[in-house]
Motif scaffolding. Structure first.
Motif, PDB file in Angstrom:
ATOM      1  N   LYS A  80      41.090  37.626  32.263  1.00  0.00           N
ATOM      2  CA  LYS A  80      39.758  37.518  32.695  1.00  0.00           C
ATOM      3  C   LYS A  80      39.265  36.198  32.943  1.00  0.00           C
ATOM      4  N   ILE A  81      39.818  34.868  32.400  1.00  0.00           N
ATOM      5  CA  ILE A  81      39.592  33.735  32.819  1.00  0.00           C
ATOM      6  C   ILE A  81      40.101  33.396  34.252  1.00  0.00           C
ATOM      7  N   GLU A  82      41.226  33.845  34.452  1.00  0.00           N
ATOM      8  CA  GLU A  82      42.038  33.645  35.834  1.00  0.00           C
ATOM      9  C   GLU A  82      40.829  34.385  37.111  1.00  0.00           C
ATOM     10  N   TRP A  83      40.414  35.605  36.651  1.00  0.00           N
ATOM     11  CA  TRP A  83      39.599  36.127  37.547  1.00  0.00           C
ATOM     12  C   TRP A  83      38.205  35.447  37.655  1.00  0.00           C
ATOM     13  N   VAL A  91      37.084  33.879  41.228  1.00  0.00           N
ATOM     14  CA  VAL A  91      35.736  33.838  41.765  1.00  0.00           C
ATOM     15  C   VAL A  91      34.839  32.799  41.900  1.00  0.00           C
ATOM     16  N   SER A  92      34.828  32.044  40.880  1.00  0.00           N
ATOM     17  CA  SER A  92      33.994  30.718  40.960  1.00  0.00           C
ATOM     18  C   SER A  92      34.431  29.861  42.281  1.00  0.00           C
TER      19      SER A  92
END
Length: 71
Positions: free
Chosen positions: A3-6, A10-11
């Motif tokens: 999730k942190i990589e996504w 995205v950011s």
């Protein structure tokens, strides 16, 4: 991907689009919010259009392959 990589991906995409839009709005426009939003919508449209076309073609090919494999 985690999730942190996504979230990071995205950011970075959002930051890149914002920088691209701000530079385009200040270079060709008068720097107003209306021109910024218009430029942002145009950038998002021309960025997403090829992705949507490729995605639709991909889904059509997958459905076609599944139909051929079932018969």
């Amino acid at each position: 991907m985690k999730k942190i990589e996504w979230l990071l991906a995205v950011s970075l995409i959002i930051i890149g689009l914002a920088c691209l839009t701000i530079s385009g709005a200040t270079m060709w426009g008068n720097g107003s919010i209306k021109y910024y939003v218009t430029t942002l919508m145009q950038v998002c449209f021309w960025t997403c259009l090829p992705g949507m076309i490729i995605g639709i073609l991909y889904v059509i090919i997958l459905v076609g392959r599944r139909k051929n494999n079932n018969h």
